[in-house]
Scaffold this motif. Structure first.
Motif, PDB file in Angstrom:
ATOM      1  N   ILE A  83     -11.668  -3.925   6.407  1.00  0.00           N
ATOM      2  CA  ILE A  83     -10.772  -3.351   7.420  1.00  0.00           C
ATOM      3  C   ILE A  83     -11.524  -3.495   8.741  1.00  0.00           C
ATOM      4  O   ILE A  83     -12.396  -2.691   9.040  1.00  0.00           O
ATOM      5  N   LYS A 126       0.119   4.538  -0.639  1.00  0.00           N
ATOM      6  CA  LYS A 126      -0.398   5.900  -0.392  1.00  0.00           C
ATOM      7  C   LYS A 126       0.553   6.631   0.567  1.00  0.00           C
ATOM      8  O   LYS A 126       1.079   6.028   1.513  1.00  0.00           O
ATOM      9  N   ASN A 146      -5.050   4.963  -2.567  1.00  0.00           N
ATOM     10  CA  ASN A 146      -6.360   5.377  -2.048  1.00  0.00           C
ATOM     11  C   ASN A 146      -6.942   6.618  -2.709  1.00  0.00           C
ATOM     12  O   ASN A 146      -8.116   6.913  -2.513  1.00  0.00           O
ATOM     13  N   ILE A 174      -7.896   1.131  -3.510  1.00  0.00           N
ATOM     14  CA  ILE A 174      -8.422   0.634  -2.230  1.00  0.00           C
ATOM     15  C   ILE A 174      -9.090   1.728  -1.401  1.00  0.00           C
ATOM     16  O   ILE A 174      -9.422   1.515  -0.238  1.00  0.00           O
ATOM     17  N   VAL A 225       0.860  -1.189   0.000  1.00  0.00           N
ATOM     18  CA  VAL A 225       0.000   0.000   0.000  1.00  0.00           C
ATOM     19  C   VAL A 225       0.895   1.238   0.000  1.00  0.00           C
ATOM     20  O   VAL A 225       1.586   1.532   0.976  1.00  0.00           O
ATOM     21  N   MET A 234     -13.130  -7.611   0.578  1.00  0.00           N
ATOM     22  CA  MET A 234     -12.091  -6.859   1.292  1.00  0.00           C
ATOM     23  C   MET A 234     -12.715  -6.257   2.540  1.00  0.00           C
ATOM     24  O   MET A 234     -13.889  -5.880   2.521  1.00  0.00           O
ATOM     25  N   ARG A 278      -2.672  -6.412   2.548  1.00  0.00           N
ATOM     26  CA  ARG A 278      -2.476  -5.024   2.083  1.00  0.00           C
ATOM     27  C   ARG A 278      -1.607  -4.309   3.107  1.00  0.00           C
ATOM     28  O   ARG A 278      -2.083  -3.869   4.134  1.00  0.00           O
ATOM     29  N   ILE A 279      -0.320  -4.226   2.813  1.00  0.00           N
ATOM     30  CA  ILE A 279       0.614  -3.739   3.828  1.00  0.00           C
ATOM     31  C   ILE A 279       1.288  -2.446   3.392  1.00  0.00           C
ATOM     32  O   ILE A 279       1.903  -2.390   2.320  1.00  0.00           O
ATOM     33  N   GLY A 280       1.157  -1.422   4.219  1.00  0.00           N
ATOM     34  CA  GLY A 280       1.751  -0.125   3.925  1.00  0.00           C
ATOM     35  C   GLY A 280       2.958   0.157   4.804  1.00  0.00           C
ATOM     36  O   GLY A 280       4.119  -0.049   4.416  1.00  0.00           O
ATOM     37  N   ARG A 281       2.699   0.619   6.040  1.00  0.00           N
ATOM     38  CA  ARG A 281       3.780   1.102   6.906  1.00  0.00           C
ATOM     39  C   ARG A 281       4.839   0.056   7.226  1.00  0.00           C
ATOM     40  O   ARG A 281       6.012   0.395   7.380  1.00  0.00           O
ATOM     41  N   ARG A 341       3.912   7.119   6.561  1.00  0.00           N
ATOM     42  CA  ARG A 341       3.557   7.857   5.351  1.00  0.00           C
ATOM     43  C   ARG A 341       4.003   9.303   5.476  1.00  0.00           C
ATOM     44  O   ARG A 341       3.817   9.923   6.504  1.00  0.00           O
ATOM     45  N   MET A 361      -3.423  -6.044   7.499  1.00  0.00           N
ATOM     46  CA  MET A 361      -2.610  -4.856   7.258  1.00  0.00           C
ATOM     47  C   MET A 361      -1.344  -4.954   8.124  1.00  0.00           C
ATOM     48  O   MET A 361      -1.065  -5.998   8.698  1.00  0.00           O
ATOM     49  N   SER A 362      -0.595  -3.858   8.212  1.00  0.00           N
ATOM     50  CA  SER A 362       0.704  -3.910   8.924  1.00  0.00           C
ATOM     51  C   SER A 362       0.608  -4.515  10.319  1.00  0.00           C
ATOM     52  O   SER A 362       1.475  -5.274  10.737  1.00  0.00           O
TER      53      SER A 362
END
Ligand SMILES: *Cc1c(COP(=O)(O)O)cnc(C)c1O
Length: 236
Positions: free
Chosen positions: A166, A39, A60, A82, A37, A164, A223-226, A232, A207-208
């Motif tokens: 959250i 963003k 996003n 997403i 992810v 999907m 769905r992994i971001g940080r 971010r 997620m993370s």
């Protein structure tokens, strides 16, 4: 710059944890995809993640995604939308993304199908489920899921892939509670397949901070971001 150098290392560590968790749970690690992810992250950071073996990225906001797509045209990347979908952006999403994971209304489904260019394969879709019926979160309510899925499967330029969510419970929560929450999404996918005679195969969850219980509950797409990119910084 420190973050750029550590992105590859973090991806490697996450992949190891995914494999370990899958093996303990008697699951095939290859049945679990890693979506980064991006963003709030730069095009350079995405380039680094791609060098680390990732080809699927989640964004996003259309405005933000657009700039990065232009800078990264030389790479073979698959983009997943997403975020919340505004109807005046639906055509752009249908033209520029491979997946939209945040669909929750018939109206947007119809717009996406109508604007998906003929020369592209059908747009892959996940229905976003508001598992905990939180007013602050988008997503279809569990009891409205099957009629929406039935509608989407009738539209010509869309390919419904799965669900999907959250979940409400976040970092610091008990892993057992997170697991129960994810398991509700897994059950909803089974209901959907059974009621409509479908073979949807995608459970986009984890997620993370909660991807381990998500894998144990059956996730097929994290769905992994940080945890990949660090905090971010830009755009948001
Ligand atoms: C931002 C976001 C993520 C990633 O969150 P992290 O906590 O950074 O891993 C995953 N899914 C959706 C829908 C998001 O908006």
């Amino acid at each position: 710059m420190e973050t750029l150098r550590t992105i590859k290392k973090r991806i490697h560590q996450i992949k190891e944890l995914v494999v370990q968790t899958a093996v303990l749970d008697h699951r095939d690690p290859d049945s679990i995809q890693l979506l980064a992810v991006s963003k709030g992250q730069t095009a350079e950071a995405i380039r680094e993640a791609h060098a680390g073996g990732i080809s699927q990225f989640g964004e996003n906001y259309w405005q933000e995604a657009q700039g990065k797509m232009a800078l990264l045209k030389d790479l073979d990347l698959h983009w997943h939308f997403i975020g919340a979908i505004q109807s005046n952006k639906a055509a752009l999403l249908a033209q520029h993304f491979s997946w939209v994971q945040s669909l929750s209304t018939k109206k947007i489904a119809e717009l996406l199908s109508r604007h998906r260019p003929e020369h592209l394969p059908p747009l892959n879709l996940c229905l976003q489920v508001n598992l905990d019926e939180e007013s602050s979160k988008s997503g279809v309510k569990p009891q409205d899921l099957i009629p929406l899925a039935a509608y989407v499967t009738e539209l010509p330029h869309l390919k419904l892939r799965g669900l999907m969510a959250i979940p409400q419970m976040r970092a610091g929560d008990d892993e057992a509670l997170q697991y129960d929450s994810f398991l509700r999404l897994t059950k909803l996918l089974e209901d959907c397949n059974q009621s409509l005679g479908l073979t949807l195969d995608t459970l986009s969850m984890g997620m993370s901070d909660d991807f381990v219980p998500a894998i144990r509950a059956g996730s097929t797409m994290l769905r992994i971001g940080r945890a990949i990119f660090g905090e971010r910084r830009v755009y948001t």
